[in-house]
Design an enzyme around this catalytic site. Sequence first.
Site: not given
Lengths: 244, 244
Positions: B115-116, B124, B142, B32-33, B35, B92-93
Amino acid sequence: MKTSGGSDAAKRRAGESAAEAVDDGDVVGLGTGSTAAHAIRRLGERVDSGLDVRGVATSFASRELAADCGVPLLDLDEAVGTDAPGIDVAIDGADQVAVGGEGDETATGVGPLIKGGGAAHAREKLVDAAADRFLVVADPSKEAPVLDRSVPVEVLPAGRTAVAEAVRAAGGEPVLRRAERKDGPVVTDNGNLVLDCAFGEIDDPDALATTLATTPGVVEHGLFVGLTDEVHVGAEAGVRVARR
Amino acid sequence: MKTSGGSDAAKRRAGESAAEAVDDGDVVGLGTGSTAAHAIRRLGERVDSGLDVRGVATSFASRELAADCGVPLLDLDEAVGTDAPGIDVAIDGADQVAVGGEGDETATGVGPLIKGGGAAHAREKLVDAAADRFLVVADPSKEAPVLDRSVPVEVLPAGRTAVAEAVRAAGGEPVLRRAERKDGPVVTDNGNLVLDCAFGEIDDPDALATTLATTPGVVEHGLFVGLTDEVHVGAEAGVRVARR
């Protein structure tokens, strides 16, 4: 409804014994299940006689019973937190209570618990852990030298298969709890599912509790370790009270 | 929507780099996200060119994007468990990636993550932890030597105040995440709330992860420790890949 084992008389003695330990002015966590229900009913009688308490329910069922019995209620969010009164004492049942310490098989201790037969263990643990004192009420059929009942594990619906795999990897056998008054699985008050996970004899409840808590998809598990202050066990005549 | 920091070009390079690491026949966790979205789009292009993959979504948003891009989808319950194909790789990002090990500040490592930001971290973590290989995609904004962003903690609605107290006791400052397109708090895809918990520099992410996971009322927290196999960091030109 947790109605397995134990005479109602024994449950009543245990519940009423714990209800007598509540002081005027206390905020009281109100547990779920047939034994805790006796404590709530006795508290209601004491309120009728002038006791000033406010209850914090651990479930839909305990909230409803407390209202029926005339115990004033407080939301958990009103009871805990900055500038809140806090929870003085919580009274809750257990599906199994470990008694007797290492090498001391005659001791009636305040060992770890298995809870969650009523699928309310997530909110029960919130309330019971927040209380200054946590009193467990039980009948002798709930006592065991070593915990060996299935551990109820509340899981996110999307996580049930992944958690089941993790439980198998940890040596357990998971079974999705089925509902009896609806098709499909039991859905908890939080909208989640329950896996009843059989591990056989649980030699290290603390380690298993950490394993389950850190498994993705697990919302809450039914092992209560290090939370209990007193265990009130009702027999046919009298009550045994063990203190930490 | 996680749109904080980082150029879209860098995000695209990272996402596409990870999408190229997917093999024919793989079951792929879809993050999700912004990237991870680039990885999903690139996977869709590869599917158009004949790649045989099936995706497992980590959120409503990634499911919707995958469907738009023509990536066939599998439920998590179909992907994991006995006799299931398993998840070969997840992409995942992250909101923050710790780089550089103890006493080795120049190393670009595969350290723990936060994350979150998109409130999807519970699902995730389910998918990313179930995958044989977990590829993190990020842009340089990041990366940090030590994790210091707020840790998103998904909590049962009834537990928000009790968990906030526990977070304060653990040295954090919790803030309930407010929604922008509705009144009141953000509600997760699982029906829960999010506390964004600022701990300052997190010197021991593993210990904090265990503390949060074992706090009653916590459904999932945004610390991902020991799960990452590769980090793909996109720059303006090129991609750095760090492997465990």
